[in-house]
Scaffold this motif. Sequence first.
Motif, PDB file in Angstrom:
ATOM      1  N   VAL A   1      50.507  11.286  60.400  1.00  0.00           N
ATOM      2  CA  VAL A   1      51.270  11.191  59.158  1.00  0.00           C
ATOM      3  C   VAL A   1      52.307  12.303  59.116  1.00  0.00           C
ATOM      4  O   VAL A   1      52.325  13.203  59.948  1.00  0.00           O
ATOM      5  N   ASP A   2      53.177  12.222  58.108  1.00  0.00           N
ATOM      6  CA  ASP A   2      54.224  13.233  57.911  1.00  0.00           C
ATOM      7  C   ASP A   2      55.119  13.350  59.136  1.00  0.00           C
ATOM      8  O   ASP A   2      55.329  14.436  59.677  1.00  0.00           O
ATOM      9  N   VAL A   3      55.622  12.223  59.592  1.00  0.00           N
ATOM     10  CA  VAL A   3      56.496  12.249  60.759  1.00  0.00           C
ATOM     11  C   VAL A   3      57.779  12.989  60.402  1.00  0.00           C
ATOM     12  O   VAL A   3      58.516  12.592  59.513  1.00  0.00           O
ATOM     13  N   ASP A   4      58.023  14.072  61.080  1.00  0.00           N
ATOM     14  CA  ASP A   4      59.176  14.927  60.798  1.00  0.00           C
ATOM     15  C   ASP A   4      59.605  15.576  62.105  1.00  0.00           C
ATOM     16  O   ASP A   4      58.832  16.294  62.731  1.00  0.00           O
ATOM     17  N   LYS A   5      60.832  15.327  62.517  1.00  0.00           N
ATOM     18  CA  LYS A   5      61.288  15.825  63.813  1.00  0.00           C
ATOM     19  C   LYS A   5      61.338  17.346  63.872  1.00  0.00           C
ATOM     20  O   LYS A   5      61.249  17.935  64.940  1.00  0.00           O
ATOM     21  N   SER A   6      61.509  17.985  62.722  1.00  0.00           N
ATOM     22  CA  SER A   6      61.640  19.444  62.728  1.00  0.00           C
ATOM     23  C   SER A   6      60.305  20.159  62.607  1.00  0.00           C
ATOM     24  O   SER A   6      60.230  21.369  62.738  1.00  0.00           O
ATOM     25  N   ASN A   7      59.213  19.401  62.339  1.00  0.00           N
ATOM     26  CA  ASN A   7      57.896  20.015  62.205  1.00  0.00           C
ATOM     27  C   ASN A   7      56.864  19.178  62.941  1.00  0.00           C
ATOM     28  O   ASN A   7      57.059  17.990  63.190  1.00  0.00           O
ATOM     29  N   ALA A   8      55.749  19.838  63.259  1.00  0.00           N
ATOM     30  CA  ALA A   8      54.676  19.109  63.929  1.00  0.00           C
ATOM     31  C   ALA A   8      54.017  18.134  62.957  1.00  0.00           C
ATOM     32  O   ALA A   8      53.875  18.411  61.771  1.00  0.00           O
ATOM     33  N   ASP A   9      53.630  16.986  63.468  1.00  0.00           N
ATOM     34  CA  ASP A   9      52.954  15.996  62.635  1.00  0.00           C
ATOM     35  C   ASP A   9      51.518  16.435  62.351  1.00  0.00           C
ATOM     36  O   ASP A   9      50.925  17.205  63.100  1.00  0.00           O
ATOM     37  N   THR A  10      50.977  15.912  61.257  1.00  0.00           N
ATOM     38  CA  THR A  10      49.555  16.090  60.971  1.00  0.00           C
ATOM     39  C   THR A  10      48.814  14.914  61.593  1.00  0.00           C
ATOM     40  O   THR A  10      49.146  13.757  61.330  1.00  0.00           O
ATOM     41  N   THR A  11      47.846  15.218  62.424  1.00  0.00           N
ATOM     42  CA  THR A  11      47.151  14.179  63.185  1.00  0.00           C
ATOM     43  C   THR A  11      45.669  14.166  62.824  1.00  0.00           C
ATOM     44  O   THR A  11      45.022  15.219  62.804  1.00  0.00           O
ATOM     45  N   TYR A  12      45.160  12.967  62.542  1.00  0.00           N
ATOM     46  CA  TYR A  12      43.742  12.781  62.234  1.00  0.00           C
ATOM     47  C   TYR A  12      43.096  12.066  63.418  1.00  0.00           C
ATOM     48  O   TYR A  12      43.528  10.977  63.803  1.00  0.00           O
TER      49      TYR A  12
END
Length: 479
Positions: free
Chosen positions: A70-81
């Motif tokens: 979730v929280d796909v953002d090219k400038s930050n790491a994604d949150t992965t479950y």
Amino acid sequence: MVLSRFWLVIFISSIVFVVFSLFSGDSYTIDHILNGKKDDPILITEKYIDQIPAFIKDSIILAPDQVMIVDVDKSNADTTYVFKNKTVKIYSGVQKSDGLLATCKSSLVDIIIPLIAYLAFFCGLMELLIISGVSGKLAKVLSPVFVKVFPSIPKNHPSISYMTLNFAANFLGLDSAATPFGLKAMESLQELNPDKDRASDAQIMFLCLHASGLTLIATSIIGYRAAAGSTNPADVMLPCIITSFIGTIAAFIIVGIKQKINFKSASLVLGLITLIGAIIGLLLYVNQLDLIGKNYFTSNLSGLILLAIIGFTLIYAFRKEKLFAEAKTTVFDAFVVGANNGVKTGVTIFPYVLGMLAAISLFRNSGLFDIISNGLAFVFSNFGVNKQIIDALPVALLRPFSSAGSRGFLIDSMNTFGADSLTGRLSSIFQCSAESTFYVIAVYFGSVNIKDTRYALGAMLIIDLICVITAIFVATWFF
């Protein structure tokens, strides 16, 4: 003593901060600090699947690999479950550098082994320069200038030729050649050192001039900028030269005042004027080239000069085979002897490099560096400093500690803000105009087993600061 205490402070404070973060709940695990790899996702918590929000739970269960991002953002790491073995591990952010144990391995595999190979090759060539008499002739020509900068060095001493080759390699951006020449210079200077455990004036002056990073052809920086999509990758060349040149002059003045060097020497002034003239002449030539011409020139000049040095050394050695015969050896055997000496030097410096890189790894991954960096950014922002300058500061802050780390910040800043933004350009100048101070001290002083570095570290950090301030002024002036 200063370096030792600084190393201890970094190590101990990082360990204390890691333990505090773990027990205070700020960190969930310290495994990544010990075993993680650069750019690996960081585990921030672990929950049973019933403890996570329903929409995430449903998505994980329906996903083929039971992984949800979730929280796909090219400038930050994604949150992965990640759902596995009845629990959901949640990852967020990425690791800034290799963990402590991974760094121990990479310092040998990725740094020391390649360095030993470079040392072996170039030390082999230097042995040919010594026996063929080239180093002696070079020292004789440059002695009038060098004895003014290094008063404790006798005229025509071999260290003069080694330092010249080191400065020339740095000047042309030939890092792989600069280190072997520099280490050979330190060994030669150590022969003149009356106190083998304490850095001599000549060694400190040499190392400070070396670390000031005077570079004319910033090949690697231009390559990074081109890869990041810069419209003119070479437009930072002149700012890099100006910044590194001012850093070099500052190094000479700071250390020269400490060592009471005569700045009014005619040969010294003439040497400085010659250097400035050479820089201006080359800049005038490069500036009249178009974009393709600049890229072609900068990408080939350093390589051609390196090949010319190698070719000249071999051809001259061939012409002077009689000298090798008189020394009861051959050109190839002499090369092998020099290469063996290079290997021994590489083995000697390994513990120094390992200790320094391990401390830096722990310092970065502990979070202390981020706190310091963010704190400085907050202070500067309150003083009204341009945000684009603040965004480039992590490169400047990390550069004295780790070239690879600051390079990562450089690439990230160009990808985030643009290669042709002020942040991207300033980051490039920061990366180009200074050396990895702590690494340099560990390698060069370690190679000759110097234990007391005296004021070398303090002087080099002041020079780094001058380069940072100069880079900011130059970048804002040009761009």
